[in-house]
Design a protein around this motif. Sequence first.
Motif, PDB file in Angstrom:
ATOM      1  N   UNK A  79       9.331  11.699 -48.589  1.00  0.00           N
ATOM      2  CA  UNK A  79       9.870  12.887 -48.786  1.00  0.00           C
ATOM      3  C   UNK A  79      10.751  14.093 -48.298  1.00  0.00           C
ATOM      4  N   UNK A  80      11.826  14.182 -49.488  1.00  0.00           N
ATOM      5  CA  UNK A  80      12.082  15.729 -48.651  1.00  0.00           C
ATOM      6  C   UNK A  80      11.374  16.587 -48.214  1.00  0.00           C
ATOM      7  N   UNK A  81      10.432  17.085 -48.799  1.00  0.00           N
ATOM      8  CA  UNK A  81       9.320  18.078 -48.519  1.00  0.00           C
ATOM      9  C   UNK A  81       8.165  17.028 -49.358  1.00  0.00           C
ATOM     10  N   UNK A  82       7.415  17.821 -48.026  1.00  0.00           N
ATOM     11  CA  UNK A  82       5.976  17.020 -48.197  1.00  0.00           C
ATOM     12  C   UNK A  82       5.280  17.870 -49.013  1.00  0.00           C
ATOM     13  N   UNK A  83       4.803  17.187 -49.874  1.00  0.00           N
ATOM     14  CA  UNK A  83       3.717  17.848 -51.017  1.00  0.00           C
ATOM     15  C   UNK A  83       2.822  18.614 -50.074  1.00  0.00           C
ATOM     16  N   UNK A  84       2.387  18.009 -49.139  1.00  0.00           N
ATOM     17  CA  UNK A  84       1.050  19.637 -48.538  1.00  0.00           C
ATOM     18  C   UNK A  84       1.350  20.089 -47.983  1.00  0.00           C
ATOM     19  N   UNK A  85       2.291  20.690 -47.556  1.00  0.00           N
ATOM     20  CA  UNK A  85       3.093  21.352 -46.781  1.00  0.00           C
ATOM     21  C   UNK A  85       3.062  21.991 -48.302  1.00  0.00           C
ATOM     22  N   UNK A  86       3.893  22.372 -49.240  1.00  0.00           N
ATOM     23  CA  UNK A  86       3.742  23.291 -50.763  1.00  0.00           C
ATOM     24  C   UNK A  86       2.360  23.254 -51.096  1.00  0.00           C
ATOM     25  N   UNK A  87       1.617  22.360 -51.493  1.00  0.00           N
ATOM     26  CA  UNK A  87      -0.008  23.041 -51.599  1.00  0.00           C
ATOM     27  C   UNK A  87       0.161  24.023 -50.464  1.00  0.00           C
ATOM     28  N   UNK A  88      -0.258  23.266 -50.127  1.00  0.00           N
ATOM     29  CA  UNK A  88      -0.801  24.762 -48.212  1.00  0.00           C
ATOM     30  C   UNK A  88      -0.324  26.207 -48.352  1.00  0.00           C
ATOM     31  N   UNK A  89       0.642  25.749 -48.834  1.00  0.00           N
ATOM     32  CA  UNK A  89       1.672  27.385 -49.329  1.00  0.00           C
ATOM     33  C   UNK A  89       0.840  27.621 -50.706  1.00  0.00           C
ATOM     34  N   UNK A  90       0.943  27.171 -51.479  1.00  0.00           N
ATOM     35  CA  UNK A  90       0.600  27.973 -52.559  1.00  0.00           C
ATOM     36  C   UNK A  90      -1.196  28.053 -53.021  1.00  0.00           C
ATOM     37  N   UNK A  91      -2.029  27.325 -52.273  1.00  0.00           N
ATOM     38  CA  UNK A  91      -3.006  27.558 -51.942  1.00  0.00           C
ATOM     39  C   UNK A  91      -3.225  28.867 -51.572  1.00  0.00           C
ATOM     40  N   UNK A  92      -2.685  29.298 -49.536  1.00  0.00           N
ATOM     41  CA  UNK A  92      -2.496  30.414 -49.436  1.00  0.00           C
ATOM     42  C   UNK A  92      -2.103  31.639 -50.074  1.00  0.00           C
ATOM     43  N   UNK A  93      -1.303  31.121 -51.053  1.00  0.00           N
ATOM     44  CA  UNK A  93      -0.893  32.837 -51.626  1.00  0.00           C
ATOM     45  C   UNK A  93      -1.928  33.218 -52.668  1.00  0.00           C
ATOM     46  N   UNK A  94      -2.574  31.895 -53.103  1.00  0.00           N
ATOM     47  CA  UNK A  94      -3.505  32.406 -54.129  1.00  0.00           C
ATOM     48  C   UNK A  94      -4.865  32.862 -53.751  1.00  0.00           C
ATOM     49  N   UNK A  95      -5.113  32.192 -51.826  1.00  0.00           N
ATOM     50  CA  UNK A  95      -6.370  32.648 -51.496  1.00  0.00           C
ATOM     51  C   UNK A  95      -6.095  34.447 -51.242  1.00  0.00           C
ATOM     52  N   UNK A  96      -4.821  34.815 -51.014  1.00  0.00           N
ATOM     53  CA  UNK A  96      -4.469  35.971 -50.394  1.00  0.00           C
ATOM     54  C   UNK A  96      -4.891  36.995 -51.970  1.00  0.00           C
ATOM     55  N   UNK A  97      -4.283  36.138 -53.141  1.00  0.00           N
ATOM     56  CA  UNK A  97      -4.580  37.051 -54.510  1.00  0.00           C
ATOM     57  C   UNK A  97      -5.806  37.165 -54.960  1.00  0.00           C
ATOM     58  N   UNK A  98      -6.456  36.180 -54.197  1.00  0.00           N
ATOM     59  CA  UNK A  98      -8.018  36.363 -54.016  1.00  0.00           C
ATOM     60  C   UNK A  98      -8.041  37.646 -53.089  1.00  0.00           C
TER      61      UNK A  98
END
Length: 141
Positions: free
Chosen positions: A54-73
């Motif tokens: 696929x053009x963009x790996x869903x795992x990369x997007x998930x990892x990016x979002x998870x890190x962003x949410x953890x930083x907000x936490x």
Amino acid sequence: MLKTILVALDDSELADRVIQTLQELVLPKDSKVILCHVFPTSESEMELPADRPQPESPAISYFHIEKQLQSYQTILPVESDIEIVTGDPAEEIIRLANIYKANLIMIGSRGLTGMKRIVQGSVSSQVVEEANCSVLVVKPG
């Protein structure tokens, strides 16, 4: 009383503004914040062949979002959890709010008007209409 707050965040600059607004609220120490992100499922995604890259790996997007949410936490003064789900954004936000028995949903609004709003729809408007609790819509700027 704001015991449980569901904060719906996307991957835009508006997410920072939603978090800033959350920090401005005076929350009881026993409050809980649920930071959530919904990956939309589109018809075209459902039709993509699973055996081809696929053009963009869903795992990369998930990892990016998870890190962003953890930083907000780390900057929140109260207990928090993270929920990352896939589906229709408005429906999933409302579903999570019901599961957690949220007293408040916080969500950003891109401020779409006219044809863009009709064509693209407004997740925040649908959440305001269908949620069983109060909804705080944070606008850009």
